[in-house]
Design a protein around this motif. Structure first.
Motif, PDB file in Angstrom:
ATOM      1  N   UNK A   1     -32.730  78.049  39.299  1.00 49.80           N
ATOM      2  CA  UNK A   1     -33.084  79.489  38.383  1.00 49.80           C
ATOM      3  C   UNK A   1     -34.209  79.660  37.883  1.00 49.80           C
ATOM      4  N   UNK A   2     -34.933  80.931  37.776  1.00 50.17           N
ATOM      5  CA  UNK A   2     -36.306  80.852  37.339  1.00 50.17           C
ATOM      6  C   UNK A   2     -36.058  81.670  35.945  1.00 50.17           C
TER       7      UNK A   2
ATOM      8  N   UNK B   1     -32.987  70.628  32.311  1.00 47.56           N
ATOM      9  CA  UNK B   1     -31.750  71.374  32.791  1.00 47.56           C
ATOM     10  C   UNK B   1     -32.025  71.764  34.357  1.00 47.56           C
ATOM     11  N   UNK B   2     -33.033  71.500  34.788  1.00 47.85           N
ATOM     12  CA  UNK B   2     -33.515  72.054  35.990  1.00 47.85           C
ATOM     13  C   UNK B   2     -33.691  73.377  36.114  1.00 47.85           C
TER      14      UNK B   2
ATOM     15  N   UNK C   1     -23.910  76.185  37.075  1.00 53.50           N
ATOM     16  CA  UNK C   1     -23.176  76.049  38.417  1.00 53.50           C
ATOM     17  C   UNK C   1     -23.586  74.872  39.065  1.00 53.50           C
ATOM     18  N   UNK C   2     -24.118  74.996  40.199  1.00 56.92           N
ATOM     19  CA  UNK C   2     -24.313  73.874  41.081  1.00 56.92           C
ATOM     20  C   UNK C   2     -25.876  73.455  40.927  1.00 56.92           C
TER      21      UNK C   2
ATOM     22  N   UNK D   1     -35.495  67.344  41.627  1.00 63.34           N
ATOM     23  CA  UNK D   1     -34.343  67.616  41.233  1.00 63.34           C
ATOM     24  C   UNK D   1     -33.311  66.813  41.971  1.00 63.34           C
ATOM     25  N   UNK D   2     -32.145  66.157  41.194  1.00 61.27           N
ATOM     26  CA  UNK D   2     -31.235  65.429  42.039  1.00 61.27           C
ATOM     27  C   UNK D   2     -29.842  65.568  41.248  1.00 61.27           C
ATOM     28  N   UNK D   3     -28.780  64.938  41.858  1.00 64.08           N
ATOM     29  CA  UNK D   3     -27.515  65.191  41.306  1.00 64.08           C
ATOM     30  C   UNK D   3     -27.353  64.133  39.996  1.00 64.08           C
TER      31      UNK D   3
END
Length: 415
Positions: free
Chosen positions: A1-2, A32-33, A173-174, A225-227
Motif C-alpha cells: 500500500x502506498x 504497519x508496512x 488485508x494480507x 517485510x515479513x509475516x
C-alpha cells in the motif's frame, strides 16, 4: 500500500511551526508496512487543498491528512474533502455531546462554530479524540483510503496510535508489516562506509539497505517485510552478517543509540569508571556522557583546562611541558598523554580521556586549525595517543573530535 501525507496549515508553510507530525506518521506507517512515497504541505486554501487531493489520489492508495479539523473558518480539510467526494458533512453526536459538556463544566457559552469540530464526512468512521475536541475521520471511497487527523501533535498522536492504527490494520488485508533494524557506526564517514558496502546497496532487494548520516554519526537501516518478527530477524541477521564482515570494527550498536550511551553500557557491564580532561572540546565530551541517564555511576568527573595555567594547576602538567622555546606545547601528543593519565589518577578511574587541539578560527602554537590530539589512558595499560586532522567550522571540529575520541574509547572497552 502506498501512502501520501498531506499536512494542512499555512503556519507550516510560513515556518511558524515545525511539521513533526509527518515524522510520527511516517514511522507508524512504516511499522504497519505502508510505504510513504510523498509528503505534501498545503496552506489553508480550498482550491490548493483540492488540487493536493487530486494529485495525491492519482499516486497513492491512502491519503492521510493532519490539520484543518478545528472550529474556525480556515479549518477546511473536512469541507474540501467532502465536497471533492460529493458527500455531506454530518454531525457526530457523541463528539457534540463532549463539546457541550466541556463548555457547561466551564460555565461558558458555546460558540456555534465549535459544532464544526463534531462534523464528519458522510459514510466515514469516527476516530475518537482522547485529548481534544475535533473528531477524526476514516473512510474508503472509490478505492482510495482517507484518514483525517487533528493538527496538534498531542491530539494527533493518541488518535493515530489508537483508533487510527486499528482502522488501518483492518484495511491492510494480507499486507505484511515492515521490520527494521538500525545499525550505528563510528570512526568512519558516510562516503567511506557506503564505498565499502556499495555492491550490497546496489544489489539490494530484500532486505533493503539505506544509509543515513548526521554530524558525528553514520547509520544504516536494514528493512524487510515479513509475516512475523522471527521471519524478519532471520532475513535481517543474514544481511547484518554481510555488513559486519566488511565494517564490523565500526559497528558499535544495533539500536538507535549514540556512541556515548554504548560506552556507558560497556563501563557499567565491566564495573569500570571514566574521567575526562578537555581543552579543545570545552566540556562537550563530559556533557554528552552525562546526558546518558544513570551515567553518574560510570563517570567520575571531568575538568576543562583551557589555559596552560589551569592545565598546570588542576592536572599537574609541568609548565616546562607547556611553554618555552623547546616545549612540546599544550597542543601536542605528549601533553594529551599527560592530561589523560593525570586525570585518571586524580579521579581514581579506570579510564582517562583527554582532548587538546585547535578548533579555530586561527592557528594556535603554530598548529593548523583542525589538528586534534586525544589520548586514552587505561589502568594497567600503556596510554595510546591518537592524532586527527578534522575539517569544518569551530563547533563541528569540536564535535568531531569528541566523537573520534569516543570511538577509540569504545574500541578499548570492547577489547
Amino acid at each position: 500500500m502506498k501512502a501520501e501525507i498531506i499536512a494542512v496549515g499555512t503556519e507550516l508553510l510560513l515556518g511558524q511551526i515545525v511539521n513533526t507530525n509527518a515524522q510520527a506518521i511516517s514511522q507508524k506507517l512504516a511499522e504497519l508496512g505502508i510505504d510513504v512515497y510523498f509528503q505534501t504541505v498545503v496552506g489553508d486554501n480550498a482550491a490548493r487543498l483540492r488540487q493536493a487531493i487530486e494529485i495525491g489520489r492519482s499516486r497513492a492508495d491512502l491519503l492521510l491528512f493532519t490539520g484543518g479539523l478545528g472550529p474556525t473558518q480556515d479549518d477546511l480539510t473536512k469541507d474540501v474533502l467532502a465536497d471533492y467526494l460529493n458527500r455531506k458533512l454530518i454531525l457526530h453526536e457523541p463528539s457534540m455531546k463532549t463539546i457541550e459538556e466541556l463548555f457547561t463544566s466551564r460555565g461558558m457559552a458555546m460558540v456555534e462554530s465549535n459544532r464544526r469540530q463534531a462534523l464528519m464526512i458522510e459514510g466515514s468512521e469516527a476516530l475518537h479524540n482522547a485529548t481534544g475536541l475535533a473528531v477524526g475521520n476514516a473512510l474508503k471511497a472509490d478505492g482510495t483510503l482517507y484518514m483525517l487527523l487533528p493538527g496538534p501533535p498531542k491530539e494527533m498522536k493518541p488518535m493515530l496510535e489508537g483508533p487510527g492504527q486499528e482502522w488501518l490494520r483492518s484495511m491492510l488485508g494480507d499486507e505484511k508489516p515492515l521490520f527494521s533494524r538500525l545499525l550505528k557506526f563510528a570512526g568512519i564517514g558516510e562516503s567511506n562506509l557506503e564505498a565499502k558496502l556499495l555492491d550490497l546497496i546496489d544489489g539490494q532487494h530484500d532486505p533493503t539497505i539505506a544509509p543515513y548520516a548526521k554530524e558525528g554519526e553514520v547509520s544504516i537501516r536494514v528493512s524487510t517485510k515479513a509475516a512475523n518478527a522471527e521471519e524478519a530477524n532471520a532475513k535481517i541477521d543474514a544481511t547484518v552478517d554481510l555488513i559486519r564482515a566488511r565494517v564490523g570494527e565500526h559497528l558499535y550498536a544495533q539500536e538507535d543509540i549514540p556512541i556515548e550511551e554504548q560506552i556507558v553500557k560497556l563501563l557499567r557491564r565491566s564495573r569500570r569508571r571514566l574521567a575526562s580532561a578537555e581543552s579543545i572540546s570545552g566540556g562537550l565530551f563530559a556533557e554528552l556522557v552525562t546526558n546518558v541517564p544513570g551515567s553518574s555511576g560510570e563517570f567520575a568527573g571531568g575538568v576543562v583546562t583551557y589555559t596552560n595555567a589551569m592545565k598546570n594547576k588542576l592536572l599537574g602538567i609541568p609548565m616546562s611541558q607547556l611553554e618555552g622555546p623547546d616545549a612540546p606545547g599544550a597542543i601536542s601528543e605528549s601533553t594529551a598523554k599527560l592530561m589523560a593519565e593525570n586525570v585518571r589518577l586524580i579521579a581514581d578511574a579506570d579510564f582517562g580521556v583527554s582532548l587538546t587541539g585547535v578548533a579555530g578560527p586561527a592557528e594556535a602554537e603554530g598548529k593548523p586549525v583542525g589538528l586534534v590530539y586525544f589520548a586514552i589512558a587505561e589502568k594497567g595499560k600503556e596510554t595510546v595517543v591518537h592524532t586527527a586532522t578534522l575539517s569544518g567550522g569551530r563547533s563541528i571540529i569540536r564535535l568531531r573530535a569528541v566523537k573520534a575520541a569516543m570511538y577509540r574509547l569504545w574500541q578499548a572497552l570492547k577489547e
